[in-house]
Design an enzyme around this catalytic site. Structure first.
Site, PDB file in Angstrom:
ATOM      1  N   HIS A  95      -1.222  -5.161   0.270  1.00 50.71           N
ATOM      2  CA  HIS A  95      -2.571  -4.740   0.012  1.00 50.71           C
ATOM      3  C   HIS A  95      -3.278  -5.318  -1.304  1.00 50.71           C
ATOM      4  CE1 HIS A  95      -2.468  -2.583   3.325  1.00 50.71           C
ATOM      5  NE2 HIS A  95      -3.283  -1.733   3.160  1.00 50.71           N
ATOM      6  N   ASP A 161      -6.743   6.454  -4.393  1.00 51.77           N
ATOM      7  CA  ASP A 161      -7.664   6.913  -3.279  1.00 51.77           C
ATOM      8  C   ASP A 161      -7.127   6.982  -1.945  1.00 51.77           C
ATOM      9  OD1 ASP A 161      -9.122   7.498  -5.432  1.00 51.77           O
ATOM     10  OD2 ASP A 161     -10.412   5.732  -5.183  1.00 51.77           O
ATOM     11  N   GLU A 274     -14.172  11.744 -10.189  1.00 52.88           N
ATOM     12  CA  GLU A 274     -14.499  10.413  -9.918  1.00 52.88           C
ATOM     13  C   GLU A 274     -15.897  10.128  -9.852  1.00 52.88           C
ATOM     14  OE1 GLU A 274     -12.723   7.991  -6.871  1.00 52.88           O
ATOM     15  OE2 GLU A 274     -10.400   8.528  -7.425  1.00 52.88           O
TER      16      GLU A 274
HETATM   17  P1  FAD Z   1       1.746  -5.339  -2.741  1.00 57.40           P
HETATM   18  O1  FAD Z   1       0.357  -5.601  -2.705  1.00 57.40           O
HETATM   19  O2  FAD Z   1       2.736  -5.562  -1.523  1.00 57.40           O
HETATM   20  O3  FAD Z   1       2.407  -5.457  -4.140  1.00 57.40           O
HETATM   21  C1  FAD Z   1       1.690  -5.554  -5.175  1.00 57.40           C
HETATM   22  C2  FAD Z   1       2.601  -6.311  -6.396  1.00 57.40           C
HETATM   23  O4  FAD Z   1       3.669  -5.227  -6.603  1.00 57.40           O
HETATM   24  C3  FAD Z   1       3.186  -7.630  -6.103  1.00 57.40           C
HETATM   25  O5  FAD Z   1       3.272  -8.181  -7.155  1.00 57.40           O
HETATM   26  C4  FAD Z   1       4.583  -7.225  -5.692  1.00 57.40           C
HETATM   27  O6  FAD Z   1       5.325  -8.179  -5.754  1.00 57.40           O
HETATM   28  C5  FAD Z   1       4.816  -5.904  -6.433  1.00 57.40           C
HETATM   29  N1  FAD Z   1       5.568  -4.879  -5.766  1.00 57.40           N
HETATM   30  C6  FAD Z   1       5.460  -4.644  -4.669  1.00 57.40           C
HETATM   31  N2  FAD Z   1       6.239  -3.687  -4.259  1.00 57.40           N
HETATM   32  C7  FAD Z   1       7.293  -3.681  -5.479  1.00 57.40           C
HETATM   33  C8  FAD Z   1       8.627  -3.038  -5.840  1.00 57.40           C
HETATM   34  N3  FAD Z   1       9.255  -2.145  -4.970  1.00 57.40           N
HETATM   35  N4  FAD Z   1       9.006  -3.166  -6.836  1.00 57.40           N
HETATM   36  C9  FAD Z   1       8.461  -4.200  -7.871  1.00 57.40           C
HETATM   37  N5  FAD Z   1       7.336  -4.845  -7.645  1.00 57.40           N
HETATM   38  C10 FAD Z   1       6.858  -4.667  -6.403  1.00 57.40           C
HETATM   39  N6  FAD Z   1      -5.178   1.033  -6.501  1.00 57.40           N
HETATM   40  C11 FAD Z   1      -5.177   2.303  -7.331  1.00 57.40           C
HETATM   41  O7  FAD Z   1      -4.744   2.369  -8.633  1.00 57.40           O
HETATM   42  N7  FAD Z   1      -6.117   3.427  -6.943  1.00 57.40           N
HETATM   43  C12 FAD Z   1      -6.718   3.330  -5.901  1.00 57.40           C
HETATM   44  O8  FAD Z   1      -7.335   4.111  -5.634  1.00 57.40           O
HETATM   45  C13 FAD Z   1      -6.386   2.132  -4.917  1.00 57.40           C
HETATM   46  N8  FAD Z   1      -7.059   2.096  -3.753  1.00 57.40           N
HETATM   47  C14 FAD Z   1      -6.699   0.844  -2.910  1.00 57.40           C
HETATM   48  C15 FAD Z   1      -7.245   0.977  -1.775  1.00 57.40           C
HETATM   49  C16 FAD Z   1      -7.262  -0.165  -0.603  1.00 57.40           C
HETATM   50  C17 FAD Z   1      -7.844   0.047   0.556  1.00 57.40           C
HETATM   51  C18 FAD Z   1      -6.498  -1.193  -1.152  1.00 57.40           C
HETATM   52  C19 FAD Z   1      -6.329  -2.229  -0.255  1.00 57.40           C
HETATM   53  C20 FAD Z   1      -5.909  -1.164  -2.543  1.00 57.40           C
HETATM   54  C21 FAD Z   1      -6.077  -0.033  -3.489  1.00 57.40           C
HETATM   55  N9  FAD Z   1      -5.567   0.060  -4.629  1.00 57.40           N
HETATM   56  C22 FAD Z   1      -5.777   1.126  -5.349  1.00 57.40           C
HETATM   57  C23 FAD Z   1      -4.807  -1.341  -5.088  1.00 57.40           C
HETATM   58  C24 FAD Z   1      -3.176  -1.096  -4.955  1.00 57.40           C
HETATM   59  O9  FAD Z   1      -2.698  -0.128  -5.975  1.00 57.40           O
HETATM   60  C25 FAD Z   1      -2.728  -2.417  -5.130  1.00 57.40           C
HETATM   61  O10 FAD Z   1      -3.037  -3.014  -4.024  1.00 57.40           O
HETATM   62  C26 FAD Z   1      -1.303  -2.355  -5.002  1.00 57.40           C
HETATM   63  O11 FAD Z   1      -0.742  -3.984  -5.146  1.00 57.40           O
HETATM   64  C27 FAD Z   1      -0.341  -1.573  -4.050  1.00 57.40           C
HETATM   65  O12 FAD Z   1      -0.421  -2.273  -2.747  1.00 57.40           O
HETATM   66  P2  FAD Z   1       1.077  -2.566  -1.979  1.00 57.40           P
HETATM   67  O13 FAD Z   1       1.991  -1.268  -2.063  1.00 57.40           O
HETATM   68  O14 FAD Z   1       0.718  -3.032  -0.633  1.00 57.40           O
HETATM   69  O15 FAD Z   1       1.758  -3.445  -2.940  1.00 57.40           O
END
Ligand code: FAD
Length: 522
Positions: A95, A161, A274
């Site tokens: 994401h 969120d 918020e």
């Molecule tokens: P990814 O996008 O898959 O990874 C993000 C980063 O973390 C990459 O660098 C990856 O290599 C690293 N990573 C992933 N897993 C691990 C692991 N296990 N160990 C070490 N590194 C790792 N953020 C907020 O803070 N508050 C919000 O309210 C919020 N709302 C969101 C709503 C939506 C619809 C979206 C799309 C995103 C939102 N986000 C929010 C952002 C979100 O925190 C980031 O997208 C974050 O990257 C988490 O997504 P993911 O778990 O898919 O991680």
């Protein structure tokens, strides 16, 4: 063995021939990498890890590894260590917006295969008796919520969120929502981690044990290790939430009230605070209709003062309560707080809903976006932290001018307290106790042309340049930079610490190449 697969797959496109060739080699590669899980190549790998939620980057990974546990992840890292240029990235739920969870020609560790590896509730020793849950780095927060509530009537204290995000993904950034003013971000609510470092070591760390690794990894943008287990603090689950929105035409009154609420020490204050900016008009995506919480609610613009500007502000509040609390008790608590606020009379909306439904509220927006096609289109989002000192100027230039017609999605703005964040983590913040999170969550209609995405990206750049030029005290959240110079500026006086940590835990710069901070060392 990796020396054998690396040139083989890097020289092949993800076309049908490569797929067939990859298929033949998969068993041999799995065996040589000593991985119990599965490995996918070619198109199968690109389908999983070739794009992210941002939808603006497209890469071809060498392979996607679906690990069984930390040993498999360590195996992937060690294989990369023994090669010249191979990189490894953990993919949570992909994401990210700007390719942060991608690796061109690298190994992508798909953390979803480990989502169920941990789920144990316990109590901290040392007298506090605070409950915690041990969960997998690859677990989705929405599943953590459902299991914690249904099996233990307990819940994590700090959220995002949207909960279709992974534990490891948000802990690698910060994890922020309307509870962070009280409990800090998610990174402030973790006491122990299991991590696979860029040296291929599997290490347990906490404030007391391997503390440098613990604080490096929290907010570490995936640069120091891959989180396989996190110990997350819990609290008793409330039954219900009174969810309230109140509208302001004055930014000063909006920010003063929001700051009073988040600084208010009384535990009987709101549990969630918020805010967001919206267009002063009847546009269904950007304007008045985005504020009411129920189809029966009407936004009555005649309640707005004549002096209202191009945009308006909405404070969003939540109060937790138990089923056993009487309506009058809840009303009394709400009125004692809300009576102090200076929102526009007649522009107050509220509903009561179960706590779990409140936390899953963005699921409904996800469903609608999937139906109308805007979940799959690009998302040129911009997230920043802006100091209290500069948020007024930011409002005048960005909200009231640059994005006064909206961004086709939410424009969040609400205050957070620096004292709830731990300076030892890798997260960087603006100066001062109070700062604001600003999120421009742009959605692109399916019929829009590529040039409209380019314009949105250009507008994000314009905002960042304006901030730099005007010496606005800000930091990007979920940062994305392309040059070393920009990263050095981002980390400021924390840059040398970040580099030292990289030398310690991932000296060959194998991990998370998509962040574009360090170059892979041969
Ligand atoms: P990814 O996008 O898959 O990874 C993000 C980063 O973390 C990459 O660098 C990856 O290599 C690293 N990573 C992933 N897993 C691990 C692991 N296990 N160990 C070490 N590194 C790792 N953020 C907020 O803070 N508050 C919000 O309210 C919020 N709302 C969101 C709503 C939506 C619809 C979206 C799309 C995103 C939102 N986000 C929010 C952002 C979100 O925190 C980031 O997208 C974050 O990257 C988490 O997504 P993911 O778990 O898919 O991680």
């Amino acid at each position: 063995m990796i020396a054998y697969i690396e040139p083989y797959f890097l020289d092949n496109d993800a076309d049908a021939d490569a797929d067939a060739a990859a298929g033949k080699s998969t068993d041999a590669v799995s065996e040589s990498l000593n991985i119990k899980g599965t490995i996918l190549f070619g198109r199968d790998a690109a389908d999983i890890a070739g794009r992210d939620f941002g939808g603006m980057n497209c890469v071809k990974p060498l392979a996607v590894v679906k690990p069984v546990g930390p040993e498999d992840i360590a195996g992937a890292v060690k294989a990369a260590l023994s090669s010249d240029k191979l990189t490894v990235v953990a993919r949570g739920n992909g994401h990210s917006i700007n390719g942060q969870a991608m690796a061109e020609g690298g190994l992508v560790v798909d953390m979803s295969s480990t989502a169920e590896n941990h789920f144990e509730v316990g109590y901290l020793s040392g007298g506090s008796g605070t409950p915690f849950v041990d969960i997998s780095g690859g677990a989705l927060w929405e599943n953590v919520l459902k299991r914690c509530v249904s099996e233990y009537s307990l819940v994590p204290r700090s959220w995002t969120d949207y909960l279709g995000l992974t534990v490891g993904g948000t802990l690698s950034n910060a994890g922020v929502s309307g509870q962070a003013f009280r409990y800090g971000p998610q990174t402030s609510n973790v006491t122990e981690l299991d991590v696979v470092t860029g040296n291929g070591d599997v290490v347990t760390c906490s404030e007391m044990e391997n503390s440098e690794l613990f604080f490096s990894v929290l907010g570490g943008l995936g640069q120091f290790g891959i989180i396989t287990r996190a110990r997350v603090l819990l609290q008793p689950a409330p039954d219900m939430v009174r969810w309230i929105r109140v509208v302001y035409s004055s930014f000063d009154e909006f920010t003063q009230d929001a700051e009073w609420l988040v600084s208010h020490k009384d535990e009987s204050s709101f549990d969630y605070v918020e805010g967001f900016v919206f267009v002063n008009g009847d546009d269904p995506v950007n304007g008045w209709p985005t504020v009411p919480l129920h189809p029966d609610h009407d936004f009555d613009p005649t309640r707005l003062p004549q002096s209202s500007g191009s945009v308006l502000y909405c404070l969003e509040l939540g109060l937790h309560y138990k089923d056993s609390d009487s309506n009058s008790t809840v009303n009394k608590r709400v009125e004692s707080l809300i009576g102090r606020l200076r929102f526009n009379e007649g522009l107050r909306f509220e509903v009561d809903l179960p706590y779990v439904d409140f936390l899953l509220r963005v699921k409904q927006s996800e469903k609608i976006a999937k139906e109308n096609g805007t979940w799959e289109t690009p998302h040129p989002w911009l997230n920043l932290f802006v100091s209290k000192r500069d948020i007024g100027e930011f409002n005048r230039t960005v909200f009231k001018e640059l994005v006064k017609n909206g961004v086709n999605g939410p424009m969040l703005v609400y205050p957070l307290l620096r004292s709830r964040w731990d300076d030892r983590t890798s997260v960087v913040l603006p100066e001062g106790e109070i700062f604001y999170i600003v999120a421009l969550l742009r959605f692109v209609p399916p019929y829009a042309k590529g040039s409209s995405v380019d314009k949105m990206v250009a507008q994000n750049q314009e905002i960042i340049h304006w901030c730099v030029k005007n010496e606005i005290d800000f930091k990007l959240y979920l940062p994305h930079y392309k040059s070393r110079e920009e990263w050095v500026r981002h980390f400021g006086n924390r840059w040398s610490r970040f580099v030292d940590r990289k030398d310690m835990f991932d000296p060959k710069a194998i991990l998370s190449p998509g962040q574009k901070i360090f170059n892979r060392c041969p």
